[in-house]
Design an enzyme around this catalytic site. Structure first.
Site, PDB file in Angstrom:
ATOM      1  N   ARG A 141       0.813  -1.219   0.000  1.00  0.00           N
ATOM      2  CA  ARG A 141       0.000   0.000   0.000  1.00  0.00           C
ATOM      3  C   ARG A 141       0.844   1.266   0.000  1.00  0.00           C
ATOM      4  O   ARG A 141       0.497   2.253  -0.658  1.00  0.00           O
ATOM      5  CB  ARG A 141      -0.951  -0.011   1.189  1.00  0.00           C
ATOM      6  CG  ARG A 141      -2.009  -1.101   1.069  1.00  0.00           C
ATOM      7  CD  ARG A 141      -3.068  -0.987   2.122  1.00  0.00           C
ATOM      8  NE  ARG A 141      -4.087  -2.007   1.937  1.00  0.00           N
ATOM      9  CZ  ARG A 141      -5.242  -2.031   2.566  1.00  0.00           C
ATOM     10  NH1 ARG A 141      -5.521  -1.080   3.432  1.00  0.00           N
ATOM     11  NH2 ARG A 141      -6.104  -2.984   2.347  1.00  0.00           N
ATOM     12  N   ASP A 165     -15.527   9.040   8.494  1.00  0.00           N
ATOM     13  CA  ASP A 165     -14.428   8.120   8.222  1.00  0.00           C
ATOM     14  C   ASP A 165     -13.126   8.893   8.334  1.00  0.00           C
ATOM     15  O   ASP A 165     -13.099  10.124   8.216  1.00  0.00           O
ATOM     16  CB  ASP A 165     -14.547   7.498   6.829  1.00  0.00           C
ATOM     17  CG  ASP A 165     -13.771   6.195   6.706  1.00  0.00           C
ATOM     18  OD1 ASP A 165     -14.386   5.117   6.841  1.00  0.00           O
ATOM     19  OD2 ASP A 165     -12.546   6.243   6.494  1.00  0.00           O
TER      20      ASP A 165
END
Length: 273
Positions: free
Chosen positions: A37, A143
């Site tokens: 990632r 979020d």
């Protein structure tokens, strides 16, 4: 041989930074995931190692840090995921709320860790027809990842993402593109959901109370101390007899006496003993 060097010290520094910032625990088994990632961010910045990337994070936190967190956080979700929660919301919770709020006509539901918005929109669709138009009914969707929040606000999903929706939901709440590959939430649905960025470990600006809180498949990333603190905070923000839904692989310890376990990862706030 991997493209970029990641030493044990690099991984330890990344793990510590993530834990201190958002409470997510990255054990050794997550090393390959972290590499894959963050390698994109190393490459995007024209760097040659993770040591250089960590130096960049320290030197230019305002520029790179949000990309760093967005890359680490996981955003797997779908419409009406764990459907028993929405069945309970429809069959049990909504009738109770109609009676409880018949005077103030105010309903508040929070989707904590909303990802790209499928959960929040599923909540909004579930409650849409339950209350008359003069009721004040809102869904807060929060979020940590600013990228997924933007996608949620846009409300545009590809055909693979809407497989959890039946034809009735799609026709009523979404507009389909001419080639049938994309679906956009209609304004009447999007207007019910309010997206905001929130780090669960930082001070929460909202005062509540919330009638229902969804925090599903978020707690799995936290250690017990952080989970316990979040459960206490949710308890404070929930209205009396309010409901908390967590993910299918998550549990709440019996020491949290302010919650009654209803089964199927559903809990109700009760007066603490």
């Amino acid at each position: 041989m991997k493209e970029f060097l990641m030493t044990d010290e690099d991984f330890s520094s990344i793990s510590q930074r993530v834990y201190e910032t958002c409470g997510i625990v990255l054990g050794p088994h997550k090393r390959d995931m972290v590499y894959s990632r963050l390698a994109r961010r190393v490459r995007a910045n024209g760097l040659t190692s993770f040591a250089e990337y960590l130096a960049l994070l320290n030197e230019e936190p305002n520029t790179e840090f949000s990309h760093f967190i967005n890359a680490i956080t996981t955003n797997l979700t779908s419409f009406f995921r764990e459907s028993h929660h929405f069945d309970f919301l429809h069959q049990q919770v909504i009738p109770e709320l109609k009676i409880k709020h018949r005077t103030d006509k105010r309903i508040r539901i929070w989707s904590a860790g909303c990802s790209t918005g499928e959960e929040a929109y599923s909540i909004a669709m579930t409650i849409a027809n339950a209350f008359p138009t003069d009721w004040d009914v809102k869904v807060l969707a929060t979020d940590l990842d600013s990228n997924v929040l933007h996608k949620g606000q846009e409300g545009v999903y590809n055909s693979a993402s809407v497989t959890g929706l039946d034809s009735e939901h799609l026709k009523k709440w979404f507009m389909c593109s001419s080639d049938g590959t994309q679906y956009k939430a209609k304004d009447v649905l999007r207007s019910r959901v309010f997206f905001k960025r929130l780090n669960l470990l930082e001070p929460w600006p909202m005062k509540g109370p919330f009638d229902v809180i969804f925090c599903r498949n978020v707690l799995i990333y936290f250690d017990k101390e952080t989970k316990d603190r979040l459960f206490d905070n949710y308890h404070q923000l929930l209205a009396e007899q309010g409901y908390l839904f967590i993910g299918h692989s998550e549990t709440m310890g019996k020491e949290h006496l302010g919650f009654k376990n209803l089964g199927k990862t559903m809990y109700q706030k009760v007066a603490q003993i």
